[in-house]
Design an enzyme around this catalytic site. Structure first.
Site, short mmCIF file in Angstrom:
data_model
loop_
_atom_site.label_atom_id
_atom_site.label_comp_id
_atom_site.label_asym_id
_atom_site.label_seq_id
_atom_site.Cartn_x
_atom_site.Cartn_y
_atom_site.Cartn_z
N HIS A 374 -28.07 50.31 14.04
CA HIS A 374 -27.19 51.49 14.05
C HIS A 374 -26.03 51.40 13.08
O HIS A 374 -25.17 52.29 13.08
CB HIS A 374 -26.59 51.71 15.45
CG HIS A 374 -27.59 52.06 16.50
ND1 HIS A 374 -27.88 53.35 16.84
CD2 HIS A 374 -28.36 51.27 17.27
CE1 HIS A 374 -28.79 53.35 17.81
NE2 HIS A 374 -29.11 52.10 18.08
N LYS A 567 -14.41 62.16 18.04
CA LYS A 567 -15.29 60.99 17.96
C LYS A 567 -14.39 59.77 18.09
O LYS A 567 -13.16 59.90 18.09
CB LYS A 567 -16.05 60.96 16.63
CG LYS A 567 -15.19 61.18 15.38
CD LYS A 567 -16.04 61.21 14.11
CE LYS A 567 -16.60 62.57 13.79
NZ LYS A 567 -18.01 62.56 13.44
N ARG A 568 -14.97 58.57 18.21
CA ARG A 568 -14.14 57.39 18.26
C ARG A 568 -13.23 57.34 17.04
O ARG A 568 -13.62 57.78 15.94
CB ARG A 568 -15.01 56.13 18.31
CG ARG A 568 -15.68 55.93 19.65
CD ARG A 568 -14.65 55.70 20.75
NE ARG A 568 -14.01 54.43 20.62
CZ ARG A 568 -14.21 53.41 21.47
NH1 ARG A 568 -15.00 53.54 22.51
NH2 ARG A 568 -13.58 52.26 21.28
N LYS A 573 -14.35 56.50 9.88
CA LYS A 573 -14.60 57.91 10.22
C LYS A 573 -13.51 58.82 9.63
O LYS A 573 -13.65 60.03 9.64
CB LYS A 573 -14.68 58.08 11.74
CG LYS A 573 -15.89 57.39 12.37
CD LYS A 573 -15.88 57.54 13.89
CE LYS A 573 -16.93 56.69 14.60
NZ LYS A 573 -18.29 57.25 14.50
N THR A 678 -24.07 61.98 15.57
CA THR A 678 -24.88 62.88 16.39
C THR A 678 -24.07 64.10 16.82
O THR A 678 -24.63 65.14 17.11
CB THR A 678 -25.43 62.15 17.63
OG1 THR A 678 -24.39 61.33 18.18
CG2 THR A 678 -26.61 61.28 17.27
N LYS A 682 -24.67 68.39 17.33
CA LYS A 682 -24.24 69.19 18.49
C LYS A 682 -23.43 70.40 18.05
O LYS A 682 -23.60 71.51 18.57
CB LYS A 682 -23.40 68.34 19.45
CG LYS A 682 -24.19 67.22 20.11
CD LYS A 682 -23.29 66.21 20.83
CE LYS A 682 -24.06 64.92 21.05
NZ LYS A 682 -23.20 63.79 21.41
C1 OX2 Z 1 -23.32 54.47 16.24
C2 OX2 Z 1 -23.19 54.82 14.78
O1 OX2 Z 1 -21.89 54.51 14.33
C3 OX2 Z 1 -23.47 56.31 14.59
O2 OX2 Z 1 -23.44 56.64 13.23
C4 OX2 Z 1 -24.83 56.65 15.18
O3 OX2 Z 1 -25.03 58.05 15.16
C5 OX2 Z 1 -24.94 56.16 16.60
O4 OX2 Z 1 -24.66 54.78 16.67
C6 OX2 Z 1 -26.32 56.39 17.18
O5 OX2 Z 1 -27.29 55.88 16.35
N1 OX2 Z 1 -22.25 51.29 17.47
N2 OX2 Z 1 -22.25 52.60 17.50
C7 OX2 Z 1 -23.03 53.06 16.53
O6 OX2 Z 1 -23.50 52.03 15.85
C8 OX2 Z 1 -23.00 50.92 16.48
C9 OX2 Z 1 -23.27 49.54 16.09
#
Ligand code: OX2
Length: 841
Positions: A374, A567-568, A573, A678, A682
């Site tokens: 991820h 978002k976080r 970001k 994601t 949405k």
């Molecule tokens: C997140 C990613 O930062 C994000 O871009 C992605 O959409 C989401 O995972 C689902 O795939 N922790 N959180 C993420 O990656 C990690 C490691």
């Protein structure tokens, strides 16, 4: 113990089998029964909490009936199952989702109303199940919804944290973390006190040769912790399939050892043991995209992985099949590297406990696992110190060394004499101390590795996992672009829009086949339709404006352009880019003539998101946003033209209110850093446009909806490295507009500038790693384009309709079908019509 009822008595069971309610009267009957018996209350003391509890229990009973049938069906069918291992499941609320998925929300609404309650108030009683940090955990939750909705035999395995992600409070502009104790009353889980697994830690390994001359390793001593299963039913949408999410909770093993201590008067230390064991599942680590290498985290990982694998293997052994059939019956997906120990644990079970040969076992292992990556951010790539491993999991470390040895031997055969290569790909990093590289272990132990959006999957192949592509060939690496469940993120969050779409596309079928949205294209210029469409957006903005008023006290104009970034909080970001842009807008407005002001579209900039408690730069960004809001929102010179809002404690249930209310949302990460994202999906699905960089899934969203319907800006991923190099070794002059923003901050316009020195300094003096200055001009220009475009409401609405019409690809159903076909090789299990599903449109 054989617990099955003998044939002659089964008729009685069949006769009295639980029947899920389908009518309003039966629902009410169940609610009243639960209030009067389960809760021991009556109509004279039934508040909203009690009504929520009773309604949930009524639905829970219904779900568990289908859950039982589903499990029986899947057991009898004996087909391949998927196990999704994730340390995070960001589920949010369950009641609304359950009501909608089984098609009985209207019945529940009427029933509750007859009993004296408004359904919205009852839904709002529920505490979010927030066992995750952000996108990774929410993805796991969307996947569970899709797997059940598509009738896949699939289980989620996770940890039952006593405390989920902390609750965020904003005090004097600063983030304060408060523990989230969510288990006070949780009707959605079923404790399985009969399903308990012993998990071993520490101790040592004794090796010897048995009579046959075979090498044997015995892991002995150390301590045992007990894992108890808690099951949460996962209802599919418009299908009886109800899958399982099994979460493990830790408890001390109250074996002889404890009793000895207790009897010998060492009461305190026996209680301390208890607490130490319970600590394992006590708290979710609150870091998103950051690995901190804490021993307790590794303990959590092994505890969860060992219990889950024991459970999976036990189920397999009941079928009495040959071990070689294991991968034909079982697919295990690793959500990031957090469950990578499962690879080692399965190898250990097969060779140490079941007596298989190494090679035979290893073939089974690699054919069973798939690994999803991820992130490419270096600080998020998991590594564990070898000494720590040695102490906690001595046998696993030996197996990792063996896996690595066999792997490096194969590399050596393929690339003779390439010592650099061996060093680069070794699972063990030769640092001080040595480290276990979990991503490398996950790659070596899986048959497929996937990224989560096209750009990201390309990047892992050309950067962090480049050598592995050479070693294993390109086919091992694939892409599955993320998706979201349209049930929660459209039907549940935006009921009016869902209803409108249903009315034009022939019912709720689009929720099961999101490509049906395509039919909306023909309404993109339909006056009547556009009017309704715009009314719904406006109503959603009014709802959010009310929420903003009630939580922050600030009045915002629902007719203003709502610009949202939730978002976080993370430097990559780039919420800092957004707030600097807001300050730039503030400066611009202050300098405008009254005529110019009249032409400007009023704007509300809305932020939300948590910072990891130890991430001071992220906390500084939150502080700046709040302080800018405090100044701007009170400036009479600005009025409605600009408002800045920070929404406290962003979570799934709040996202359901926020997401449908955007005009634009911001997805502005430095190119190449956001693997997918994601929330971008949405927002567009709910009729909002995006301002974004060419990063993650933004790129595919653009391809699907068309570049006229998205505001892209900024440098490309391929240029990032050179730009960083120039910052550090060439000349680095800041964007002049950004300098003006910094000057205002430094004039203490937003409180003591000292508080923000590190933030501005990271850009001015420390290389601007995230390219804030490089992208600033392009960002501001694009925001101006947004202002201009928004003035033409007719065109704007058409853009949003066309965008929604083209979002079918981003359903998590498509995603799950891709995993099933490319990685898991599993098929859905068709269901009969025996269930009494509600058929609500
Ligand atoms: C997140 C990613 O930062 C994000 O871009 C992605 O959409 C989401 O995972 C689902 O795939 N922790 N959180 C993420 O990656 C990690 C490691």
């Amino acid at each position: 113990v054989e617990a099955s009822i003998p044939e002659p008595q089964r008729d009685a069971w069949k006769k009295f089998q639980a029947k899920p309610f389908v009518s309003k009267d039966d629902f009410e009957k169940e609610v009243v029964r639960h209030v009067e018996t389960t809760l021991a209350r009556s109509m004279f003391n039934c508040d909203e909490t009690a009504a929520y509890a009773a309604a949930s229990l009524a639905f829970r009973d219904r779900l568990i009936t289908e859950w039982n049938r589903t499990q029986q069906r899947q057991t009898f069918a004996d087909t391949k199952r998927v196990y999704y291992l994730s340390l995070e499941f960001l589920m949010g609320r369950a009641l609304d989702n359950a009501m909608l998925n089984v098609g009985l929300k209207n019945i529940a609404k009427e029933g509750l109303s007859e009993l004296g309650f408004r359904i919205e108030d009852i839904i709002n009683q529920e505490h979010d199940a927030a066992l995750g940090n952000g996108g990774l955990g929410r993805l796991a939750a969307c996947f569970l919804d899709s797997m059940a909705s598509l009738n896949f035999p699939a289980w989620g395995y996770g940890l039952r944290y006593k405390y989920g992600i902390f609750k965020q409070e904003i005090v004097d502009g600063y983030q304060v973390e408060v523990p989230d104790y969510w288990l006070d009353f949780n009707p959605w889980e079923f404790p399985r006190h009969d399903i308990v697994v012993d998990v071993q830690f520490y101790g040592g390994v004794r090796k010897y040769q048995d009579e046959a001359g075979k090498n044997v390793a015995v892991w002995e001593g150390g301590e045992i912790v007990k894992a108890t299963a808690y099951d949460v039913p996962i209802p599919g949408f418009n299908t009886p399939t109800t899958n399982n999410m099994r979460l493990w909770s830790s408890k001390a093993a109250s074996g002889e050892f404890d009793f000895q201590k207790f009897n010998s008067g060492d009461y305190e230390s026996s209680v301390a043991d208890q607490q130490r064991a319970e600590t394992i599942s006590a708290v979710l680590y609150p870091n998103d995209n950051l690995d901190r290498g804490k021993e307790l985290r590794l303990k959590q990982q092994y505890f969860w992985v060992a219990a889950s694998l024991y459970d999976i293997v036990r189920r397999f052994k009941k079928s009495k099949r040959a071990w070689s059939e294991f991968p034909d019956q079982i697919a295990i997906q690793l959500n990031d590297t957090h469950p990578t120990l499962a690879i080692v644990e399965l190898q250990r079970i097969l060779i140490d406990m079941e007596g298989l040969d190494w090679d035979e076992a290893w073939t089974i292992v690699t054919n069973t696992f798939g690994y999803t990556n991820h992130t490419v951010l270096p600080e998020a790539l998991e590594k564990w110190s070898v000494p720590l491993f040695q102490n906690l999991l001595p046998r696993h470390l030996q197996i990792i060394y063996d896996i690595n040895m066999f792997f490096l031997q194969s590399v050596e055969r393929k690339f003779p004499g390439d010592r650099d290569m061996l060093g680069r790909v070794s699972i063990i990093e030769e640092s001080q101390p040595k480290m276990v590289r979990m991503a490398f272990l996950a790659i070596v132990g899986s048959h497929k590795v996937n990224g989560v959006a096209e750009l990201h999957s390309d990047l892992i192949k050309t950067t962090i996992f480049k050598d592995f592509v050479k070693i294993f060939g390109p086919d091992k690496f694939t892409n599955v672009t993320n998706g979201i469940t349209p049930r929660r993120w459209l039907h549940q969050a935006n009921p009016r829009l869902s209803e409108l779409i249903a009315s034009k596309t022939g019912g709720l079928g689009f929720l099961k086949d999101l490509n049906v949205l395509n039919e909306l294209e023909k309404f993109a210029d339909d006056k009547e339709f556009k009017k309704e469409w715009a009314e719904i957006k406006y109503a959603n903005k009014v709802r959010l404006a009310k929420y903003i008023k009630s939580t922050t006290g600030v009045t915002v104009n629902p007719a203003a352009l709502f610009d949202i970034q939730v978002k976080r909080i993370h430097e990559y970001k780039r919420q800092q880019l957004n707030i600097f842009g807001v300050i730039h807008r503030y400066l611009t407005i202050k300098a405008m003539t009254p005529e110019e002001r009249k032409k400007l579209a009023p704007r509300v900039s809305i932020f939300g998101g948590k910072a990891a408690p130890g991430y001071w730069m992220a906390k500084t960004i939150i502080h700046l946003i709040n302080n800018v809001g405090a100044v701007v929102n009170k400036d009479p010179d600005v009025g409605d033209l600009l408002k800045v809002i920070f929404l406290e404690d962003y979570n799934v249930s709040k996202a359901e209110i926020i997401t449908p209310a955007s005009d634009v949302s911001e997805h502005i990460s430095t190119a190449g850093t956001e693997a997918s994202g994601t929330s971008n999906m949405k927002f567009v699905l709910n009729g909002g446009l995006i301002i974004g960089t060419c990063d993650g899934a933004n790129i595919e969203i653009t391809r699907e909806i068309g570049e006229n319907n998205i505001f892209l800006f900024g440098n490309l991923a391929e240029d990032v490295e050179d730009l960083r190099h120039t910052h550090n070794y060439g000349s680095h002059t800041l964007d002049p507009d950004l300098v003006k923003v910094f000057d205002l901050i430094k004039s203490n316009a937003f409180g003591d500038a000292g508080a923000f020195g590190a933030l501005t300094g990271s850009i001015e003096d420390h290389g601007d790693y995230y390219l804030v200055s490089d992208d600033f001009h392009s960002y501001i220009q694009t925001q101006t384009l947004v202002d201009e475009a928004y003035k033409n409401q007719e065109e704007w609405i058409t853009k949003t309709i066309l965008s929604v019409a083209r979002m079918g690809f981003f359903s998590s159903d498509r995603c799950i079908n891709e995993y099933a076909e490319m990685i898991w090789n599993v098929e859905p299990l068709p269901v009969g019509k025996e269930s009494g599903l509600g058929k609500e449109e």
